[in-house]
Scaffold this motif. Sequence first.
Motif, PDB file in Angstrom:
ATOM      1  N   MET A  81      -6.097  -1.407   1.154  1.00  0.00           N
ATOM      2  CA  MET A  81      -7.017  -2.180   1.988  1.00  0.00           C
ATOM      3  C   MET A  81      -6.827  -3.681   1.764  1.00  0.00           C
ATOM      4  O   MET A  81      -6.800  -4.471   2.720  1.00  0.00           O
ATOM      5  CB  MET A  81      -8.467  -1.774   1.679  1.00  0.00           C
ATOM      6  CG  MET A  81      -9.494  -2.422   2.603  1.00  0.00           C
ATOM      7  SD  MET A  81     -11.183  -1.932   2.207  1.00  0.00           S
ATOM      8  CE  MET A  81     -11.126  -0.201   2.607  1.00  0.00           C
ATOM      9  N   VAL A 130      -7.255  -1.171  10.606  1.00  0.00           N
ATOM     10  CA  VAL A 130      -8.419  -0.297  10.431  1.00  0.00           C
ATOM     11  C   VAL A 130      -8.040   1.160  10.675  1.00  0.00           C
ATOM     12  O   VAL A 130      -8.360   2.050   9.878  1.00  0.00           O
ATOM     13  CB  VAL A 130      -9.572  -0.724  11.367  1.00  0.00           C
ATOM     14  CG1 VAL A 130     -10.714   0.292  11.303  1.00  0.00           C
ATOM     15  CG2 VAL A 130     -10.076  -2.102  10.985  1.00  0.00           C
ATOM     16  N   LEU A 169     -15.007   0.293   6.888  1.00  0.00           N
ATOM     17  CA  LEU A 169     -13.956   0.058   7.883  1.00  0.00           C
ATOM     18  C   LEU A 169     -14.519   0.051   9.303  1.00  0.00           C
ATOM     19  O   LEU A 169     -14.142  -0.794  10.137  1.00  0.00           O
ATOM     20  CB  LEU A 169     -12.871   1.128   7.744  1.00  0.00           C
ATOM     21  CG  LEU A 169     -12.037   1.053   6.457  1.00  0.00           C
ATOM     22  CD1 LEU A 169     -11.180   2.302   6.302  1.00  0.00           C
ATOM     23  CD2 LEU A 169     -11.155  -0.196   6.459  1.00  0.00           C
TER      24      LEU A 169
END
Length: 337
Positions: free
Chosen positions: A172, A186, A323
Amino acid sequence: MNANDDVRKSKRFWINFACYSLALLLTLFIIFALYNLINVFVGQAITDKLKALEDQSLHKMIISIGTIGFLYLLVHGTTVQGNLWRSREHDINLFGLNSIPNYFYDKSFDKNGHHLKKKIKELSNQLEKANALLKRSDMQRNKLESNIKDLRSNLSVFIRHHQNTSRIMGSMSFLLEENSGKKVYVDEMLKNVLSESVTVLTKDQSDKSVALFEIKEDQKLHIREYFRIGARSARSRRFKKGEGFAGSIWEKGFAEMVQDVSQDKRFNKKQNGRYSFLSIMGMPIKVGDTIIGVLCIQSENIEGFSEDDLLAIEFYVNVCATLLLYDKIYLLTKEGD
């Protein structure tokens, strides 16, 4: 065959009869010999003492005791001598004559049969106790092995979860830096999270499939990302609030697990008469108190989950929430521009 057995039994009966009869005569001879021997030395004194007794009842009691003693010696001596002849193969040694053949010997005879039965009973009781202890020991061992197996499984899940967490957060961070201000990462991260989430489940992980539902503008749940689900099925699944399993999770607002979908009216069979999956668990995806989606994990087996799975999957649900929230913020920012 039966006739021969009868003949043998009859022959053995008469041999035994002769054995104990001879033993009886020998015992009588020994008793009378001892009586005469005792009578020579102390017989007169005993007779005088008995005559001197004025109490006739005491006199009778002494006579009765003597009679009982005589009968006991007679029976016991006869039995012991007869059993000895029947149990020993050697020639009979009678008054120094040791060349008399022992026709009374019986190979099948056990002179200590009563004692052996008692011993066998004692050994049987000991064996039962030993078996009970062994059974209890096996139960304890099985329980211990089960506990060790569960501990290993939990440790394995914990280690895997730690590795997954490190990998997800690292990915991430990297994708966010690489795609700063962009949305593209994403979907990639959501797919990674779904594939990682099934690896921390305690039961068979190879039969699991995952569906990440997101609440869209039409106020229906749409599958945003999926793992081991057909594309056609993923695009056709839509649920209103309270509709189906995912819709009921949205409505209730808490996690739920169904270990056998055939027992739940919310699930329908496919056209081939089978269910797409046999057990399922679902958790709401929340941002604060607001539900923005639902995460469902399916299993191809009945009772494909454990209660610990709900706790293990919570981290991945939170990552999905982060997210999806980022995605919504990105869209709002774009619309503002």
